[in-house]
Scaffold this active site. Structure first.
Site, PDB file in Angstrom:
ATOM      1  N   LYS A  25      86.849  71.098  36.853  1.00 22.62           N
ATOM      2  CA  LYS A  25      86.348  71.763  38.063  1.00 22.62           C
ATOM      3  C   LYS A  25      87.239  72.945  38.447  1.00 22.62           C
ATOM      4  CE  LYS A  25      85.914  69.163  41.911  1.00 22.62           C
ATOM      5  NZ  LYS A  25      86.578  69.702  43.117  1.00 22.62           N
ATOM      6  N   SER A  26      88.542  72.752  38.436  1.00 22.69           N
ATOM      7  CA  SER A  26      89.461  73.831  38.831  1.00 22.69           C
ATOM      8  C   SER A  26      89.307  75.034  37.904  1.00 22.69           C
ATOM      9  CB  SER A  26      90.910  73.350  38.757  1.00 22.69           C
ATOM     10  OG  SER A  26      91.127  72.344  39.700  1.00 22.69           O
ATOM     11  N   ARG A  30      87.746  79.046  38.593  1.00 19.80           N
ATOM     12  CA  ARG A  30      88.549  80.227  38.245  1.00 19.80           C
ATOM     13  C   ARG A  30      87.879  81.065  37.167  1.00 19.80           C
ATOM     14  NH1 ARG A  30      91.447  76.234  40.425  1.00 19.80           N
ATOM     15  NH2 ARG A  30      93.463  76.636  41.404  1.00 19.80           N
ATOM     16  N   GLY A  97      86.278  72.795  48.877  1.00 16.22           N
ATOM     17  CA  GLY A  97      87.500  73.392  49.414  1.00 16.22           C
ATOM     18  C   GLY A  97      88.032  74.464  48.472  1.00 16.22           C
ATOM     19  N   ARG A 125      87.653  70.710  57.238  1.00 21.18           N
ATOM     20  CA  ARG A 125      88.910  70.861  56.488  1.00 21.18           C
ATOM     21  C   ARG A 125      89.693  72.117  56.907  1.00 21.18           C
ATOM     22  NH1 ARG A 125      87.750  69.666  50.320  1.00 21.18           N
ATOM     23  NH2 ARG A 125      90.016  69.598  50.318  1.00 21.18           N
ATOM     24  N   GLN A 174      95.441  75.659  45.654  1.00 22.50           N
ATOM     25  CA  GLN A 174      94.398  76.488  46.275  1.00 22.50           C
ATOM     26  C   GLN A 174      95.031  77.620  47.069  1.00 22.50           C
ATOM     27  OE1 GLN A 174      91.922  73.857  48.549  1.00 22.50           O
ATOM     28  NE2 GLN A 174      91.161  72.788  46.743  1.00 22.50           N
ATOM     29  N   ASP A 325      94.199  64.290  42.946  1.00 22.38           N
ATOM     30  CA  ASP A 325      92.813  63.830  43.076  1.00 22.38           C
ATOM     31  C   ASP A 325      92.600  62.441  42.475  1.00 22.38           C
ATOM     32  OD1 ASP A 325      92.166  66.196  44.351  1.00 22.38           O
ATOM     33  OD2 ASP A 325      91.570  67.196  42.492  1.00 22.38           O
ATOM     34  N   LYS A 352      91.535  65.840  52.290  1.00 21.23           N
ATOM     35  CA  LYS A 352      90.650  66.122  51.152  1.00 21.23           C
ATOM     36  C   LYS A 352      89.194  66.022  51.628  1.00 21.23           C
ATOM     37  CE  LYS A 352      93.803  66.997  48.176  1.00 21.23           C
ATOM     38  NZ  LYS A 352      93.944  68.386  47.724  1.00 21.23           N
TER      39      LYS A 352
END
Ligand code: S3P
Length: 442
Positions: A25-26, A30, A97, A125, A174, A325, A352
């Protein structure tokens, strides 16, 4: 939103088979963002096709970067750093987020006004952690109330950002990434200083795109990441490895179900993301790394997991960034181990997708597991056996849902989670993949 979709997990026989988990996901966020800031058409293989990533793709499209699916991959026509256009609609990041915070960094460097919004969970958040450095660089926030730091927010970026040197007050990739993305648009050098290393996908991918990025490791463990501004870089080809945070659920299931033997292919092995495997090994888990290789600037490997009898361990606070996570699923594994597992320094878990510290403790209690919160620490008393039989509340949190479904696979009585819709934000096909391995979901 439609009705809740509950799901029940019952004790399963041994798990076996080979699988691929969806893309990280990260890295997927990007890959889309940097492709949109490059010049030319970038191609991304293995992009995670989940709600969080599609929200970032839609936001980039609204900002003028064409994103299209083509022959099983995604192609993004980049507009160059600073080349995005004013969006004609609010940018809705759904549950994400990461998408919203990274994109605040991008919009900061454009002379434009944009409204950022998200779902009920995202609107709770904190955005102040990115707004503080970004406003120091020149971003303006227009909010109903002075000092408002939750979405929805309208922000005004500028072509005249000021480069900064920023020491991260919290270990957050982040925040680091939002500043680096803004820094690409500022003249001169923008640096982020981090005392604890957080995931480094932004810096690795910037280097892969050919942008100027410097990483300095100091003797005291501090890292300084610097980007050179007024950046220009061309298109790239990217391949997104399997998400270790998704793999963790299959790893955990194989570890706790006796007789299991599972192979997960193509998992990201970046050392800033491997804290869960490291901890599971310390608990006595059997995880073998079969083939470590480099792909597109990241390390990737195949993992073989066999069941084992596990013991409780202390998980030190310094390890938190490399498995932030994975605490919901680690807490579940700890319930099946013998003895106490003490997870320390988890303040970040409270902000989170839900307050995960409380959600985990409440879910464990509903399943007959003895657990307690002491300050920022979570302590789970493992008894080898888990009663189960509970209804677990997931609080719009995908990882709470998946973790407790895995718990149900090993518990004496079935476990029901109240809602599985949010699983689509990070791990589409979770239930089907786990069922193929032998998981019993109804
Ligand atoms: C992420 C960083 C982490 C993590 C999140 C993804 C990223 O958040 O929890 O799921 O892609 O940079 P923090 O930066 O808040 O620690």
């Amino acid at each position: 939103m439609p009705m809740h979709k509950p799901l029940t997990a019952s004790r399963s026989a041994r798990l076996s088979g080979r699988l691929h988990v969806p893309g990280d996901k990260s890295i997927s966020h990007r890959a889309l963002i940097l492709s949109a800031l490059a010049t030319g058409r970038s191609r991304i293989e293995g992009l995670l096709e989940a709600d969080d990533i599609m929200a970032t793709a839609k936001a980039l499209a609204a900002l003028g970067a064409e994103v299209a699916r083509s022959n099983g991959a995604f192609e993004v026509s980049g507009q160059g750093v600073g080349g995005l256009r004013v969006p004609g609609q609010p940018l809705d990041f759904g549950n994400s987020g990461t998408g919203s915070r990274l994109m605040l960094g991008v919009v900061a460097g454009h002379d434009m006004k944009a409204e950022f919004t998200g779902d009920e969970s995202l609107r709770r958040r904190p955005m102040g952690r990115v707004l503080a450095p970004l406003t120091a660089m020149g971003l303006r926030v227009e909010s109903k109330e002075e000092g408002e730091t939750t979405l929805p927010l309208t922000v005004c970026g500028t072509h005249d950002l000021i480069p900064i040197v920023y020491e991260l007050p919290v270990p957050s990739a982040q925040v680091k990434s939002a500043i680096l993305l803004a820094g690409l648009h500022a003249p001169g050098r923008t640096s982020v200083v981090e005392k604890m290393a957080t995931r480094d996908h932004t810096e690795l991918m910037l280097a892969h795109f050919g942008a100027e990025v410097l990483v300095e490791g100091r003797d005291d463990g501090t890292r300084v990441v610097t980007v050179c501004g007024d950046a220009e870089f061309g298109r790239a080809s990217l391949s997104v490895p399997g998400d270790p945070s998704s793999a963790a659920f299959a790893i955990a299931a194989a570890a706790i179900r006796p007789g299991s033997d599972v192979i997960i292919e193509g998992v990201l092995m970046n050392p800033t993301r491997t804290g869960f495997s490291e901890t599971l090994r310390e608990m006595g888990g059997r995880i073998e790394l079969l083939d470590l290789r480099g792909e597109g600037g990241e390390q990737v490997g195949d993992l073989r997991i066999q069941s084992a009898s596990l013991k409780g361990v202390r998980v030190p606070p310094e390890r938190a960034p490399s498995m932030i996570d994975e605490y919901p699923i680690l807490a579940v594994v700890a319930a099946f181990a013998e003895g106490e597992t003490r997870m320390e320094g988890l303040s970040e878990l409270k902000i989170k997708e839900s307050d995960r510290l409380r959600a985990i403790a409440a879910g464990l209690a509903a399943c007959g597991v003895v657990a307690r919160i002491e300050g920022d620490d979570l302590i789970v008393e493992g008894r080898g056996e888990v009663k189960g039989g509970g209804l677990v509340e997931t609080y719009m949190d995908h990882r709470i849902a998946m973790a407790f479904l895995i718990l149900g696979l090993g518990a004496s009585a079935p476990v029901t989670v109240d809602d599985t819709r949010m699983i689509a934000t990070s791990f589409p096909g979770f239930a089907e993949l786990m069922t193929k391995l032998g998981a019993n979901f109804t």
